[in-house]
Design a protein around this motif. Structure first.
Motif, PDB file in Angstrom:
ATOM      1  N   LEU A   1       9.617   5.571 -15.612  1.00  9.83           N
ATOM      2  CA  LEU A   1       9.026   4.370 -15.021  1.00  9.83           C
ATOM      3  C   LEU A   1       8.147   3.661 -16.044  1.00  9.83           C
ATOM      4  O   LEU A   1       7.418   4.316 -16.805  1.00  9.83           O
ATOM      5  N   ALA A   2       8.198   2.335 -16.060  1.00  5.96           N
ATOM      6  CA  ALA A   2       7.372   1.568 -17.004  1.00  5.96           C
ATOM      7  C   ALA A   2       5.897   1.703 -16.671  1.00  5.96           C
ATOM      8  O   ALA A   2       5.049   1.797 -17.568  1.00  5.96           O
ATOM      9  N   THR A   3       5.587   1.718 -15.366  1.00  6.64           N
ATOM     10  CA  THR A   3       4.196   1.882 -14.932  1.00  6.64           C
ATOM     11  C   THR A   3       4.139   2.911 -13.812  1.00  6.64           C
ATOM     12  O   THR A   3       5.123   3.151 -13.111  1.00  6.64           O
ATOM     13  N   ILE A   4       2.973   3.507 -13.660  1.00  9.35           N
ATOM     14  CA  ILE A   4       2.751   4.451 -12.573  1.00  9.35           C
ATOM     15  C   ILE A   4       1.509   4.034 -11.793  1.00  9.35           C
ATOM     16  O   ILE A   4       0.639   3.344 -12.327  1.00  9.35           O
ATOM     17  N   THR A   5       1.460   4.443 -10.539  1.00  6.19           N
ATOM     18  CA  THR A   5       0.304   4.124  -9.702  1.00  6.19           C
ATOM     19  C   THR A   5      -0.701   5.256  -9.776  1.00  6.19           C
ATOM     20  O   THR A   5      -0.363   6.414  -9.537  1.00  6.19           O
ATOM     21  N   ALA A   6      -1.933   4.925 -10.131  1.00  3.66           N
ATOM     22  CA  ALA A   6      -2.977   5.935 -10.277  1.00  3.66           C
ATOM     23  C   ALA A   6      -4.144   5.622  -9.347  1.00  3.66           C
ATOM     24  O   ALA A   6      -4.455   4.449  -9.094  1.00  3.66           O
ATOM     25  N   PRO A   7      -4.819   6.661  -8.805  1.00  4.86           N
ATOM     26  CA  PRO A   7      -5.961   6.425  -7.909  1.00  4.86           C
ATOM     27  C   PRO A   7      -7.184   5.963  -8.696  1.00  4.86           C
ATOM     28  O   PRO A   7      -7.378   6.321  -9.854  1.00  4.86           O
ATOM     29  N   THR A   8      -8.009   5.149  -8.053  1.00  3.37           N
ATOM     30  CA  THR A   8      -9.269   4.700  -8.656  1.00  3.37           C
ATOM     31  C   THR A   8     -10.431   5.421  -7.988  1.00  3.37           C
ATOM     32  O   THR A   8     -10.276   6.057  -6.943  1.00  3.37           O
ATOM     33  N   GLU A   9     -11.610   5.335  -8.598  1.00  3.88           N
ATOM     34  CA  GLU A   9     -12.783   6.045  -8.084  1.00  3.88           C
ATOM     35  C   GLU A   9     -13.204   5.552  -6.707  1.00  3.88           C
ATOM     36  O   GLU A   9     -13.792   6.302  -5.917  1.00  3.88           O
ATOM     37  N   ASP A  10     -12.915   4.280  -6.385  1.00  5.65           N
ATOM     38  CA  ASP A  10     -13.329   3.749  -5.092  1.00  5.65           C
ATOM     39  C   ASP A  10     -12.293   3.992  -3.985  1.00  5.65           C
ATOM     40  O   ASP A  10     -12.380   3.430  -2.900  1.00  5.65           O
ATOM     41  N   GLY A  11     -11.309   4.846  -4.278  1.00  8.58           N
ATOM     42  CA  GLY A  11     -10.300   5.182  -3.275  1.00  8.58           C
ATOM     43  C   GLY A  11      -9.093   4.283  -3.269  1.00  8.58           C
ATOM     44  O   GLY A  11      -8.166   4.482  -2.461  1.00  8.58           O
ATOM     45  N   GLY A  12      -9.053   3.314  -4.125  1.00  4.24           N
ATOM     46  CA  GLY A  12      -7.900   2.423  -4.203  1.00  4.24           C
ATOM     47  C   GLY A  12      -6.879   2.932  -5.219  1.00  4.24           C
ATOM     48  O   GLY A  12      -6.894   4.098  -5.620  1.00  4.24           O
ATOM     49  N   THR A  13      -6.012   2.068  -5.643  1.00  2.04           N
ATOM     50  CA  THR A  13      -4.997   2.418  -6.648  1.00  2.04           C
ATOM     51  C   THR A  13      -4.894   1.306  -7.677  1.00  2.04           C
ATOM     52  O   THR A  13      -5.298   0.160  -7.422  1.00  2.04           O
ATOM     53  N   MET A  14      -4.363   1.645  -8.821  1.00  3.87           N
ATOM     54  CA  MET A  14      -4.130   0.644  -9.861  1.00  3.87           C
ATOM     55  C   MET A  14      -2.873   1.018 -10.644  1.00  3.87           C
ATOM     56  O   MET A  14      -2.481   2.191 -10.703  1.00  3.87           O
ATOM     57  N   GLU A  15      -2.210   0.008 -11.198  1.00  8.21           N
ATOM     58  CA  GLU A  15      -1.012   0.223 -11.999  1.00  8.21           C
ATOM     59  C   GLU A  15      -1.410   0.487 -13.452  1.00  8.21           C
ATOM     60  O   GLU A  15      -2.220  -0.233 -14.025  1.00  8.21           O
ATOM     61  N   MET A  16      -0.832   1.537 -14.015  1.00  8.18           N
ATOM     62  CA  MET A  16      -1.115   1.909 -15.395  1.00  8.18           C
ATOM     63  C   MET A  16       0.181   2.059 -16.169  1.00  8.18           C
ATOM     64  O   MET A  16       1.226   2.403 -15.595  1.00  8.18           O
ATOM     65  N   ILE A  17       0.120   1.812 -17.454  1.00 12.67           N
ATOM     66  CA  ILE A  17       1.284   2.033 -18.319  1.00 12.67           C
ATOM     67  C   ILE A  17       1.611   3.524 -18.328  1.00 12.67           C
ATOM     68  O   ILE A  17       0.733   4.370 -18.530  1.00 12.67           O
ATOM     69  N   ASN A  18       2.852   3.842 -18.090  1.00 18.61           N
ATOM     70  CA  ASN A  18       3.295   5.231 -18.091  1.00 18.61           C
ATOM     71  C   ASN A  18       3.408   5.754 -19.526  1.00 18.61           C
ATOM     72  O   ASN A  18       3.948   5.084 -20.399  1.00 18.61           O
TER      73      ASN A  18
END
Length: 308
Positions: free
Chosen positions: A252-269
């Protein structure tokens, strides 16, 4: 010299589910299709891989069917071999579970006072190889396997030891994810090419490769490619929508990672590898998959096999 060929391919686990109808994402299928010799199902045959993703146990009947096909073709091409009563090795000779059961049975019989020596598996010996009724000048047996299919063709080559040496074996990331079949040693093969997934891709890190000890092989070429385990065999996932629970996310080009505030963000895999190669993971896997397939084909062509 116009050589006779018998060409067999066994695909990877779950190919009935992930392979496209035209076979365009199966390197094993395409290799068998592209050998310009004989007709599919006569001198060339391709088999789906096992469907049991956990144990791969249905690899056993696939292996037996492939062996029966080769033996039948040999008997048709060379009827004299029938009169010599030369047969392939049996499944017992490559199946450690069957051997363990035999030893356990023998032990139980001896405890009861009966002399019952355990059956010993037939091993590939120099004497056996020197007395094969057929040579690679008579017929060139070509075996191609991906994933657990690589494990199957490795066992298949050993089972053919009394009859003929395998001319070429092409392995697309052969893996040993089946407890019973013994597949680390590649024996009774003249030339081997093994395309393996590069560890930096971080694909299927929980299982390792097999078919890595090349015994009595004239030449073995082994290379790593920047693609996933599935990518080596022609099929890999670059769209998150296609991901299953046990899917391989390494391409995958990007993966979904959790953030400290309980949300998610897209990151380069796999940013380290992306920086190293200057491409995102989906493109890295695409290029690596093509390179792996061309490597196997180029090796085969080097030894005279008529594959496109």
């Amino acid at each position: 010299m116009n050589h006779k060929y018998i060409v067999v391919g066994i695909d990877g686990t779950g190919s009935r589910e992930w392979m496209y109808q035209d076979g365009s994402n199966s390197s094993t299928f395409k290799f068998i299709r592209d050998v310009h010799y004989g007709a599919m199902d006569i001198d060339r045959r391709w088999f789906h891989g096992p469907s049991n993703t956990v144990t791969g146990s249905d690899n056993i009947p696939i292996l037996q069917e492939a062996l029966a096909f080769i033996y039948q073709r040999i008997n048709m091409l060379f009827p004299a071999t029938r009169t010599r009563s030369v047969k392939p090795l049996e499944l017992f000779d490559v199946n450690s579970c069957m051997q363990n059961q035999e030893r356990s049975k023998s032990y139980q019989m001896e405890r009861r006072g009966f002399h019952s020596p355990a059956r010993v598996p037939v091993l590939v010996t120099e004497n056996m190889l020197l007395n094969q009724p057929l040579t690679t000048d008579d017929v060139r047996v070509v075996l191609i396997g991906h994933s657990r299919g690589g494990l199957a063709v490795t066992a298949l080559a050993r089972m053919l030891s009394p009859l003929v040496r395998v001319y070429f074996m092409g392995l697309y990331d052969s893996v040993d994810r089946q407890n019973c079949l013994d597949g680390m040693k590649v024996e009774n093969v003249k030339f081997v090419a093994h395309a393996r997934r590069h560890p930096e891709v971080r694909s299927r890190t929980y299982f390792s490769n097999t078919s890595l000890k090349y015994i009595g092989v004239d030449h073995a070429e082994e290379r790593f490619f920047y693609t996933s385990h599935g990518g080596i065999g022609g099929s890999f996932i670059t769209d998150k929508k296609e991901m299953s629970f046990f899917g391989d996310s390494s391409c995958l080009a990007t993966i979904t990672a959790p953030t400290e505030d309980g949300g998610t963000m897209e990151m380069i895999n796999n940013p380290k590898l992306v920086k190293k190669l200057g491409k995102k993971m989906d493109q890295i896997c695409t290029d690596g998959s093509s390179d792996a397939d061309e490597f196997i084909r180029a090796q085969a062509r080097k030894y005279g096999i008529p594959v496109a």
